[in-house]
Design a protein around this motif. Structure first.
Motif, PDB file in Angstrom:
ATOM      1  N   ARG A  22      -6.854  -0.470  -6.909  1.00 30.41           N
ATOM      2  CA  ARG A  22      -7.187   0.541  -5.900  1.00 30.41           C
ATOM      3  C   ARG A  22      -6.042   0.697  -4.890  1.00 30.41           C
ATOM      4  N   ALA A  23      -5.413  -0.439  -4.559  1.00 33.40           N
ATOM      5  CA  ALA A  23      -4.300  -0.387  -3.601  1.00 33.40           C
ATOM      6  C   ALA A  23      -3.128   0.400  -4.182  1.00 33.40           C
ATOM      7  N   HIS A  24      -2.865   0.192  -5.485  1.00 32.84           N
ATOM      8  CA  HIS A  24      -1.754   0.913  -6.133  1.00 32.84           C
ATOM      9  C   HIS A  24      -2.021   2.416  -6.122  1.00 32.84           C
ATOM     10  N   THR A  25      -3.268   2.798  -6.425  1.00 32.86           N
ATOM     11  CA  THR A  25      -3.649   4.212  -6.421  1.00 32.86           C
ATOM     12  C   THR A  25      -3.539   4.785  -5.001  1.00 32.86           C
ATOM     13  N   ALA A  26      -4.006   4.015  -4.014  1.00 31.05           N
ATOM     14  CA  ALA A  26      -3.964   4.487  -2.618  1.00 31.05           C
ATOM     15  C   ALA A  26      -2.520   4.646  -2.154  1.00 31.05           C
ATOM     16  N   ASN A  27      -1.649   3.713  -2.563  1.00 27.60           N
ATOM     17  CA  ASN A  27      -0.230   3.817  -2.182  1.00 27.60           C
ATOM     18  C   ASN A  27       0.384   5.083  -2.759  1.00 27.60           C
ATOM     19  N   ARG A  28       0.052   5.396  -4.008  1.00 32.64           N
ATOM     20  CA  ARG A  28       0.588   6.608  -4.638  1.00 32.64           C
ATOM     21  C   ARG A  28       0.068   7.853  -3.911  1.00 32.64           C
ATOM     22  N   ARG A  29      -1.231   7.834  -3.588  1.00 35.78           N
ATOM     23  CA  ARG A  29      -1.848   9.012  -2.959  1.00 35.78           C
ATOM     24  C   ARG A  29      -1.492   9.149  -1.483  1.00 35.78           C
TER      25      ARG A  29
END
Ligand SMILES: [Zn+2]
Length: 80
Positions: A22-29
């Motif tokens: 989730r953190a990786h996705t949030a960083n991208r977004r």
């Protein structure tokens, strides 16, 4: 046979776990937010417009009338 099927399902489930956190996705977004456009004020009618674009209110660009906006006005008045 059922054991084999269960093992296949287990392997598929393991493949499904190969995803981003989730953190990786949030960083991208974190870069996906829209920015407000920089608006300029028309020198002719003082209406806000996008930079380097013709004024949508009066059709002027850098003090020169590029688009004649009177036909639009007449159409609107005919509808009313
Ligand atoms: Zn204008």
């Amino acid at each position: 046979m059922l054991g084999f099927f269960k093992s296949i399902c287990y392997i598929i489930a393991m493949v499904n776990h190969m995803r981003h956190t989730r953190a990786h996705t949030a960083n991208r977004r974190s870069h996906h937010a829209l920015k407000t456009p920089n608006l300029s004020v028309c020198s002719n009618c003082q209406a806000p417009h996008l930079r380097h674009r013709v004024c949508p209110n009066c059709g002027n660009y850098k003090g020169v009338n590029k688009i004649d906006m009177t036909p639009k006005v007449t159409k609107k008045t005919v509808k009313k």
